[in-house]
Design an enzyme around this catalytic site. Structure first.
Site, mmCIF file in Angstrom:
data_model
loop_
_atom_site.group_PDB
_atom_site.id
_atom_site.type_symbol
_atom_site.label_atom_id
_atom_site.label_comp_id
_atom_site.label_asym_id
_atom_site.label_seq_id
_atom_site.Cartn_x
_atom_site.Cartn_y
_atom_site.Cartn_z
ATOM 1 N N SER A 38 47.460 17.260 51.409
ATOM 2 C CA SER A 38 48.476 18.103 52.031
ATOM 3 C C SER A 38 49.843 17.413 51.933
ATOM 4 O O SER A 38 50.199 16.914 50.862
ATOM 5 C CB SER A 38 48.056 18.370 53.482
ATOM 6 O OG SER A 38 48.759 19.440 54.021
ATOM 7 N N ASP A 86 42.374 27.469 49.337
ATOM 8 C CA ASP A 86 43.401 26.892 50.203
ATOM 9 C C ASP A 86 44.757 27.563 49.985
ATOM 10 O O ASP A 86 45.272 27.550 48.866
ATOM 11 C CB ASP A 86 43.503 25.396 49.867
ATOM 12 C CG ASP A 86 44.584 24.688 50.653
ATOM 13 O OD1 ASP A 86 45.016 25.234 51.687
ATOM 14 O OD2 ASP A 86 44.990 23.584 50.224
ATOM 15 N N HIS A 93 41.233 23.236 51.804
ATOM 16 C CA HIS A 93 42.293 22.235 51.884
ATOM 17 C C HIS A 93 41.724 20.816 51.740
ATOM 18 O O HIS A 93 40.945 20.377 52.565
ATOM 19 C CB HIS A 93 42.984 22.406 53.237
ATOM 20 C CG HIS A 93 44.383 21.867 53.312
ATOM 21 N ND1 HIS A 93 45.315 22.029 52.312
ATOM 22 C CD2 HIS A 93 45.031 21.171 54.292
ATOM 23 C CE1 HIS A 93 46.460 21.466 52.671
ATOM 24 N NE2 HIS A 93 46.313 20.936 53.866
#
Ligand SMILES: *[C@@H]1O[C@H](CO)[C@@H](O)[C@H](O)[C@H]1NC(C)=O
Ligand SMILES: *[C@@H]1O[C@H](CO)[C@@H](O)[C@H](O)[C@H]1NC(C)=O
Ligand SMILES: *[C@@H]1O[C@H](CO)[C@@H](O)[C@H](O)[C@H]1NC(C)=O
Ligand SMILES: *[C@@H]1O[C@H](CO)[C@@H](O)[C@H](O)[C@H]1NC(C)=O
Ligand SMILES: *[C@@H]1O[C@H](CO)[C@@H](O)[C@H](O)[C@H]1NC(C)=O
Length: 479
Positions: A153, A405, A430
């Site tokens: 991320s 994601d 994710h």
């Protein structure tokens, strides 16, 4: 909730108690690496596991911490532990400044821009470079260790940008679910919501259709006080809805669906919220499409999904629309970053996505940031500093993205060169690839991890060659 839930949670709790081992350390660094106007220092936290380290030049696997307590990311990044033995690696997790316990100005770090202004990605990267330089200088055997960064991320963006900006410190990067392209002028604002919708639509189009219909039902029902009271009651809200909260309320619901898609992992996990395996499939199995024009029936049905997200443990007394239930993520700090350099435009049209139509409005966004943090967003700062897609001057980065994601909308989905490599995980959410291996892992994530290991091996060999050549040249003393 079924009868097995308490047992399941007991097991999850147990695996957390026996989670990955580490030692905690602290490192003192500058609050401001880039000017001489502020000479304050602060202590950043980092976690180390040296159980598998080949202390004679073995590599350093370095997690570039993101917006939260570093222990949360350590617990959810088992892949580094899984492969450390194979590479004889030292495992290091560095906590991002202004998150967890790494506070430049304890208790008041975010109180005003004069203190909060040092919460930026480039200051964090300088912290990491400073820490790695210190580790190499002080750990016997680490002087010439290659460094591989890992991150998911925003942490994945940092892992990649660390390699781009500091190639003398970092030899290669595994950037997982890293939306380095989710910026103004690079990725269209509607892309993100469309991926959420695609993930909810993977079992058929009924599920996104029902959710799409729910926004108008909410509008109709909350048009008067009686309807708002009914909804507050039916959804067990902790504080009753009023008309001034409706925009935030819908955003909260939007965020919940987004989180579902982000953590659509194939097995039970508790990253953002404790949930069963493939939670989007479970959520969609609760929804049905025969409410006719009965708004209350439709919204009662939607509550089953809310209850799944916020009350899988069965322990919620009421539903708090002021939170997504994650205490370890530093939402306030991220809100500040999103109001300064991490401006990621998002918009929804309710047609190609399942959300209430909502255009991107920079003027409104700016006004809200001014009101909350007294700062002026700079939407073009990250593209200016990091180049967006124009990073072909760099090398040795694997960008992995799961297509379930939503953040894959801003990910690097095509290789940019032989050594800036895109790995696609069709069944991944994710940063699933960074999680520890699990019997329920789909084959595509197993393959992604194999590719990552292969590149790490190549980067380390490459570095050893350069190191040998440098040693040879030094020995010749040609100057
Ligand atoms: C490193 O992690 C492993 C696996 O969790 C654990 O058994 C070991 O004790 C840890 N080592 C240190 C030094 O914490
Ligand atoms: C400041 O934070 C520390 C821990 O971070 C806490 O022990 C202390 O009570 C706080 N002080 C105030 C005035 O809030
Ligand atoms: C609406 O509810 C919020 C949260 O409960 C509260 O802070 C606010 O004062 C309320 N506003 C009105 C107009 O009642
Ligand atoms: C949470 O689940 C439990 C067990 O099913 C239930 O008794 C409780 O009412 C639920 N809480 C909310 C806020 O819906
Ligand atoms: C990348 O390069 C292209 C072509 O030179 C340019 O149009 C674009 O603005 C650059 N993007 C960034 C973020 O620098």
């Amino acid at each position: 909730m079924d009868m097995w839930t308490p047992l399941l949670l007991a097991l999850l709790g147990a695996s957390r108690a026996f989670g990955y081992g580490y030692e905690e350390h602290w490192f003192t660094t500058q609050v401001d690496h880039f000017s001489f106007a502020n000479n304050d220092v602060f202590k950043m936290r980092y976690l180390v596991n040296d159980s598998w380290w080949d202390g004679d030049g073995g590599p350093i696997f370095f997690y570039t911490g993101n917006e939260g307590d570093i222990e949360l990311f350590l617990e959810n990044t088992g892949a580094m532990f899984d492969i450390a033995p194979e590479f004889g690696a030292l495992v290091v997790f560095a906590e991002h400044r202004y998150y967890g316990q790494s506070q430049p100005y304890p208790n008041v770090s975010l109180s005003d821009p004069a203190r909060a202004g040092f919460l930026t990605s480039e200051q964090a990267l300088a912290d990491y470079a400073d820490l790695l330089t210190h580790l190499r200088a002080t750990l016997p055997g680490a002087q010439a260790s290659p460094v591989i960064t890992f991150g998911g991320s925003y942490g994945g963006m940092l892992a990649a940008w660390f390699r781009v900006k500091y190639p003398h410190v970092v030899q290669g990067a595994i950037a997982s679910s890293a939306p380095i392209l989710q910026f103004t002028g690079i990725t269209p604002c509607e892309a993100f919501g469309q991926v959420v919708t695609r993930t909810f639509g993977k079992e058929g189009d009924m599920c996104p259709r029902v959710i799409r219909k729910s926004w108008d039902a909410i509008d109709r029902l909350t048009a008067d006080q009686e309807g708002m009271d009914w909804l507050s009651d039916a959804w067990n809200l902790c504080s009753p809805l009023n008309s001034s909260q409706l925009t935030d309320f819908k955003q909260w619901l939007n965020d919940m669906y987004t989180n579902f898609a982000m953590i659509d992992y194939p097995y039970p996990a508790s990253f953002l919220s404790p949930l069963p395996g493939y939670p989007v499939k479970v959520a969609c199995s609760y929804l049905h499409d025969d409410h006719g024009n009965d708004d209350r029936a439709l919204l009662t049905n939607i509550y089953d999904v809310i209850n799944l997200y916020f009350n899988y443990t069965g322990a919620a007394d009421c539903v708090d629309t002021g939170s997504q239930g994650t205490s370890s993520l530093g939402d306030d700090g991220w809100d500040f970053q999103a109001c300064t350099e991490m401006v990621m435009p998002m918009c929804y049209d309710g047609v190609a996505d399942m959300f209430a139509p909502s255009p991107w409005n920079l003027a409104e966004y700016t006004a809200a940031c001014r009101a909350r943090h007294n700062v002026q967003p700079r939407p073009l700062m990250a593209p200016l500093l990091y180049g967006g897609l124009n990073i072909t001057g760099s090398s040795n980065i694997v960008f992995a993205n799961g297509l379930l994601d939503p953040w894959s909308s801003g990910g690097v989905l095509r290789s940019l060169s032989d050594s800036l490599v895109a790995v696609i995980i069709p069944n991944g959410a994710h940063h699933l690839d960074l999680r520890g291996s699990n019997p329920a892992d789909p084959p595509d994530v197993i393959e992604a991890r194999r590719v990552q290991r292969e590149f790490i091996g190549v980067w380390i060999k490459q570095y050893e060659k350069v190191k040998d050549r440098n040693a040879f040249n030094a020995a010749k003393k040609r100057w």
